[in-house]
Design an enzyme around this catalytic site. Structure first.
Site, short mmCIF file in Angstrom:
data_model
loop_
_atom_site.label_atom_id
_atom_site.label_comp_id
_atom_site.label_asym_id
_atom_site.label_seq_id
_atom_site.Cartn_x
_atom_site.Cartn_y
_atom_site.Cartn_z
N CYS A 176 3.20 -3.19 4.10
CA CYS A 176 2.37 -2.04 4.58
C CYS A 176 3.09 -1.42 5.65
CB CYS A 176 0.72 -2.62 4.79
SG CYS A 176 0.63 -3.55 6.18
N VAL A 218 0.97 -5.74 9.58
CA VAL A 218 -0.17 -6.73 10.13
C VAL A 218 -1.49 -6.70 9.22
CG1 VAL A 218 -1.96 -6.88 12.09
CG2 VAL A 218 0.43 -6.13 12.55
N ASP A 237 0.84 -1.25 0.06
CA ASP A 237 -0.02 0.11 0.00
C ASP A 237 0.94 1.25 0.19
OD1 ASP A 237 0.95 0.19 2.77
OD2 ASP A 237 -1.01 0.14 3.48
N THR A 265 2.53 -1.50 9.12
CA THR A 265 3.02 -2.39 10.22
C THR A 265 3.30 -3.88 9.63
OG1 THR A 265 0.74 -2.95 10.57
CG2 THR A 265 1.88 -1.18 11.78
N HIS A 322 10.39 -23.34 9.07
CA HIS A 322 9.48 -24.04 9.74
C HIS A 322 8.08 -23.93 9.32
CE1 HIS A 322 12.15 -24.07 13.67
NE2 HIS A 322 12.75 -24.26 12.65
N HIS A 336 7.68 -30.24 10.88
CA HIS A 336 7.08 -29.07 10.48
C HIS A 336 5.80 -29.31 9.59
CE1 HIS A 336 10.12 -26.96 12.72
NE2 HIS A 336 11.11 -27.36 12.03
N ARG A 353 7.18 0.59 7.67
CA ARG A 353 7.56 1.69 8.57
C ARG A 353 8.25 1.49 9.84
NH1 ARG A 353 1.46 4.17 8.12
NH2 ARG A 353 1.70 5.96 6.19
C1 RB5 Z 1 -1.78 2.61 6.39
O1 RB5 Z 1 -1.80 4.05 7.25
C2 RB5 Z 1 -1.64 1.53 7.44
O2 RB5 Z 1 -2.81 1.45 8.11
C3 RB5 Z 1 -1.34 0.17 6.84
O3 RB5 Z 1 -0.24 0.43 6.14
C4 RB5 Z 1 -0.97 -0.96 7.59
O4 RB5 Z 1 -0.10 -0.78 8.71
C5 RB5 Z 1 -2.31 -1.48 8.24
O5 RB5 Z 1 -2.11 -2.70 8.83
#
Ligand code: RB5
Length: 138
Positions: free
Chosen positions: A63, A67, A10, A65, A96, A131, A107
């Protein structure tokens, strides 16, 4: 069919994706293509669709994080998307977990660590054995 390596991000992962493409110069880039705000699930799903076309294929998702991309990509039962924030983890998710997608937190790690993560992810083989038994239980 040969192994293909897909990459997508993203806006929060765009800078890291650009630098990884410059360094490796061998990935199929599925976007995004600017810093304009986009929704990470759109890119996660676009990439998982391509990865699943061939067992040998792998992907890299980025992205902010890592996550959001992990959650979205792992909705498909055949996807094992693994978030790695250092190169040892990137190695272990292959050994594994037989991860077929590496997820990076754009970031939160620098490009040098990201390059080492991708390097390890691409060169490390799945160990199988105990595994595989665990993966079968997922
Ligand atoms: C974008 O601002 C951010 O929310 C996205 O890149 C990501 O970290 C979501 O999990």
């Amino acid at each position: 069919m040969n192994k293909k390596i897909f990459i997508a991000s993203d806006h929060a992962g765009y800078e890291m994706k650009t630098k990884l493409n410059e360094y490796f110069n061998s990935f199929i880039d599925l976007g995004t293509n600017s810093f304009d705000s986009v929704d990470y699930p759109d890119f996660a799903h676009k990439l998982t669709k391509e990865v699943l076309k061939n067992k040998k294929n792998v992907g890299i998702l980025i992205c902010g994080t890592g996550v959001g991309m992990s959650i979205a990509a792992n909705r498909d039962p055949k996807i094992r998307a693994a978030l790695a924030f250092n190169s040892k983890i990137a190695e272990l998710v292959r050994q594994h977990n037989d991860a077929n997608i590496l997820v990076l937190p754009g970031r939160f790690i620098d490009i040098h660590e990201a390059i080492k993560c991708v390097d390890n992810f691409l060169k490390t083989k799945f160990e199988g054995g105990r595994h595989q038994k665990r993966i079968n239980k997922i």
